[in-house]
Write a protein that holds these residues in place. Structure first.
Motif, mmCIF file in Angstrom:
data_model
loop_
_atom_site.group_PDB
_atom_site.id
_atom_site.type_symbol
_atom_site.label_atom_id
_atom_site.label_comp_id
_atom_site.label_asym_id
_atom_site.label_seq_id
_atom_site.Cartn_x
_atom_site.Cartn_y
_atom_site.Cartn_z
ATOM 1 N N GLU A 110 0.831 -1.207 0.000
ATOM 2 C CA GLU A 110 0.000 0.000 0.000
ATOM 3 C C GLU A 110 0.864 1.256 0.000
ATOM 4 N N THR A 111 2.026 1.182 0.613
ATOM 5 C CA THR A 111 2.925 2.346 0.683
ATOM 6 C C THR A 111 4.101 2.231 -0.284
ATOM 7 N N ASN A 112 4.145 1.149 -1.037
ATOM 8 C CA ASN A 112 5.238 0.869 -1.990
ATOM 9 C C ASN A 112 6.552 0.551 -1.300
ATOM 10 N N ARG A 113 6.548 0.359 0.031
ATOM 11 C CA ARG A 113 7.810 0.070 0.718
ATOM 12 C C ARG A 113 8.214 -1.404 0.607
ATOM 13 N N TRP A 114 7.317 -2.242 0.061
ATOM 14 C CA TRP A 114 7.717 -3.626 -0.198
ATOM 15 C C TRP A 114 8.940 -3.663 -1.106
ATOM 16 N N THR A 115 8.992 -2.711 -2.066
ATOM 17 C CA THR A 115 10.158 -2.603 -2.947
ATOM 18 C C THR A 115 11.130 -1.522 -2.470
ATOM 19 N N GLU A 116 10.622 -0.418 -1.922
ATOM 20 C CA GLU A 116 11.494 0.687 -1.518
ATOM 21 C C GLU A 116 12.492 0.295 -0.439
ATOM 22 N N MET A 117 12.113 -0.602 0.453
ATOM 23 C CA MET A 117 12.994 -0.989 1.551
ATOM 24 C C MET A 117 14.152 -1.854 1.085
ATOM 25 N N GLY A 118 14.067 -2.381 -0.141
ATOM 26 C CA GLY A 118 15.171 -3.147 -0.702
ATOM 27 C C GLY A 118 15.422 -4.447 0.050
ATOM 28 N N ASP A 119 16.687 -4.892 0.017
ATOM 29 C CA ASP A 119 17.044 -6.188 0.593
ATOM 30 C C ASP A 119 17.065 -6.176 2.115
ATOM 31 N N GLY A 120 16.956 -5.024 2.716
ATOM 32 C CA GLY A 120 16.935 -4.968 4.175
ATOM 33 C C GLY A 120 15.671 -5.560 4.771
ATOM 34 N N GLY A 149 8.956 -7.486 10.515
ATOM 35 C CA GLY A 149 8.811 -6.046 10.695
ATOM 36 C C GLY A 149 10.132 -5.341 10.928
ATOM 37 N N ALA A 150 10.538 -4.540 9.954
ATOM 38 C CA ALA A 150 11.724 -3.701 10.117
ATOM 39 C C ALA A 150 11.349 -2.397 10.805
ATOM 40 N N THR A 151 10.082 -2.042 10.676
ATOM 41 C CA THR A 151 9.492 -0.862 11.286
ATOM 42 C C THR A 151 7.980 -1.064 11.181
ATOM 43 N N HIS A 152 7.179 -0.255 11.875
ATOM 44 C CA HIS A 152 5.758 -0.602 12.013
ATOM 45 C C HIS A 152 4.795 0.506 11.570
ATOM 46 N N GLU A 153 5.226 1.414 10.679
ATOM 47 C CA GLU A 153 4.316 2.470 10.240
ATOM 48 C C GLU A 153 3.058 1.894 9.583
ATOM 49 N N GLU A 154 3.250 0.920 8.707
ATOM 50 C CA GLU A 154 2.092 0.325 8.024
ATOM 51 C C GLU A 154 1.180 -0.396 9.007
ATOM 52 N N ALA A 155 1.777 -1.162 9.907
ATOM 53 C CA ALA A 155 0.979 -1.942 10.853
ATOM 54 C C ALA A 155 0.166 -1.046 11.781
ATOM 55 N N VAL A 156 0.780 0.035 12.291
ATOM 56 C CA VAL A 156 0.052 0.883 13.226
ATOM 57 C C VAL A 156 -1.019 1.703 12.510
#
Length: 580
Positions: free
Chosen positions: A82-92, A107-114
């Motif tokens: 939904e935020t396009n971070r599936w690809t933006e976050m890269g291999d991390g 979860g590398a961070t929780h902006e989407e989840a919250v």
């Protein structure tokens, strides 16, 4: 707690992969043990410090209206898309499929989840503001985990999120959390700085880092010697202490000249007799940062800087409006774009965007590559010989540069980032359709902020900042134990009787006490006590009791005092209360 009942295992030597003092000390003190690269088991000593730090965090956030929740560590792919971070976050971002062939990530961070947590429940402006936080495990698939908990793959983090109806409210929430962070780090008694920073993948228009000062810090900081200005070098404005003005008054005729085997700025400076700061170097990058898999174009760009300067990839990223810093072109890609090898390139005749650093503006009749191997151009001038796409601050600031808000000069420090606050705005709420109804009944996206503290990282950072050649020096606020009692003769009833009495009395006053009741030589116990670094050490031995005295040692100063057994409790309490 008695040592004999614990799982404290100390080492004389640290393993070879422990590179910095805090990592070495934590391993030697039995605080952590590597399970796999970037993954560690925390021993009881470490866990006690972690829990104390967590308590401080909870107390400061709760009194400011924070509400604690706990979100999953495993997230579905659809949420991040939904935020396009599936690809933006890269291999991390560590991605995997479950048995049903559905994609998930850790979860590398929780902006989407919250945002998903609140978007169907906060329906009206009357439900706002909200401040939600958690202390949870995070996982980031670091390419090369190192330095123990400083750059691990799995770690503990406090992340908080605020939701407001408008920007004014969001900035008030930001200020509230900013002050909460100050209170948290003030309470643990560390030397830290609050610095301007880059938002990175999280995004947002306002952000500050909380940096503990330490020689082994990964971050370079620049701090003004006048006033409160401080910034991460990634975003610090680069301003020359004195404006550089070219000695030439008139533009000269453009000339090409041979520069055989002159491939670096240092080579060219020696060849021409000019200082590096009066030469101009040409760098090539791709404006495609790879975050959109549909975009395959290289999108080459050119960057011009003085020869003495270093490009700042974060500033360039922000000027280009990218999510991640741009990649430099390969030698072959440079040849395709310019017609020459790196070292012989320049802006004249290029058909790609040209970005010029502010430092170049003071130069006239300068030298650049001729886009022909073995040749350069001299008497090159902006505007006449090439047209720039944009003039911007693109270089790394450095010590001695002018402070951007005063007449001071910048001083260099190393820091460990332990906290970060972001004003996000509508970055996530708009993309995830997280809206509420305002006073007029119109749907509006939330104004958001996010706020992170690396819990495990902070504990190690405290050790990195506070240690000596003998071991750890704990700040009292998060010390695993306040008092370390060394019972030198554990088989002596009088020695153990006094040790146990003091443990009981001190515990009743809210102090944590470790009793070393091992059948070990005094020297071993003293070395381990210095290594573990509790604020106050109490030494009880048969010989001392025969002389009606015990020994009290303050870990930070190593001051030694003697006390009669009947006065020991009062003297220990004084030392603990005065400890930092």
């Amino acid at each position: 707690m008695k040592w004999s009942q614990s799982m404290i295992v100390t080492l004389k030597e640290a393993p070879s992969d422990a590179e910095i003092p805090s990592h070495k000390l934590m391993v030697r003190a039995g605080m952590m043990k590597k399970l796999a690269p970037g993954l560690h088991t925390y021993g009881n000593i470490a866990l006690r410090a972690i829990r104390k730090f967590e308590r401080i965090i909870r107390e400061e956030l709760d009194q400011r209206g924070g509400v604690e929740i706990l979100m999953p560590m495993v997230h579905p792919r659809e949420l991040w898309e939904e935020t396009n971070r599936w690809t933006e976050m890269g291999d991390g971002l560590l991605k995997f499929k479950n048995r049903n062939e559905h994609w998930f990530c850790l979860g590398a961070t929780h902006e989407e989840a919250v945002t998903d947590y609140v978007r169907h429940d906060l329906k009206s402006y009357r439900d706002l503001p909200k401040n939600i936080y958690q202390i949870q495990t995070k996982y980031r698939d670091e390419i090369r985990p190192r330095f123990g908990l400083m750059r691990g793959r799995e770690f503990s983090m406090k992340d908080a999120y605020t939701f407001d109806a408008d920007q004014e409210g969001a900035l008030k929430s930001y200020d509230l959390m900013y002050k909460a962070y100050q209170a948290i780090f003030d309470r643990i008694g560390v030397d830290y700085r609050i610095v301007q920073a880059d938002a990175g993948n999280i995004g947002g228009s306002q952000t500050h880092e909380f940096q503990l000062l330490a020689e082994a810090g990964e971050d370079a900081l620049l701090v003004s010697d006048q006033g409160d200005f401080a910034a991460n070098i990634e975003v610090c404005p680069a301003i020359d202490p004195e404006p550089h003005v070219s000695a030439d008054k008139e533009e000269k005729t453009l000339e090409k000249f041979a520069t055989p085997n002159q491939k670096t700025i240092a080579d060219l400076a020696k060849f021409t007799g000019l200082p590096e700061r009066e030469l101009v170097k040409t760098l090539f990058f791709s404006a495609n940062d790879g975050t959109d898999p549909k975009v395959k174009d290289l999108k080459p760009i050119c960057v011009l800087l003085r020869g003495s300067d270093e490009v700042n990839p974060v500033k360039l990223k922000n000027v280009l409006g990218l999510t991640n810093p741009p990649l430099m072109l390969t030698d072959e890609e440079v040849r395709q774009v310019s017609g020459a090898s790196p070292g012989s390139c320049g802006p004249v005749g290029l058909k790609i965007p040209i970005y010029v650093d502010n430092g170049v503006t003071g130069l006239k009749n300068f030298i650049v590559g001729a886009n022909e191997d073995g040749f350069h151009l001299k008497n090159v001038n902006r505007g006449r010989d090439f047209t720039e796409t944009k003039l911007a601050d693109l270089r790394m600031a450095r010590e001695g540069d002018k402070c951007p808000v005063s007449n001071g000069r910048l001083k260099s420090y190393r820091g460990i980032e332990v906290g970060h606050v972001f004003y996000l705005g509508k970055k996530y709420s708009e993309k995830m359709s997280a809206t509420f109804l305002d006073k007029d009944g119109k749907a509006r996206p939330f104004e958001m902020g996010c706020y992170g503290i690396g819990v495990t990282r902070t504990v190690q950072a405290c050790i990195e900042q506070s240690h000596d050649k003998d071991g750890i020096i704990w700040p009292k606020a998060i010390a695993p134990f306040h008092v370390h009692i060394c019972a030198l003769d554990p088989k002596d009833a009088a020695v153990m009787g006094l040790a146990e009495t003091l443990e009981k009395e001190l515990s009743a006053r809210g102090l944590d006490v470790l009793v070393d009741d091992r059948d070990e030589r005094p020297g071993v116990k003293f070395k381990d006590a210095d290594l573990l670094g509790m604020p106050v050490r109490v030494v009880i031995g048969g010989k001392g009791l025969a002389n009606n005295e015990i020994e009290l040692v303050e870990r930070r100063s190593k001051n030694v005092t003697k006390a009669a057994p009947e006065k020991a409790f009062a003297e220990i309490m004084k030392l603990v209360e005065s400890a930092k």
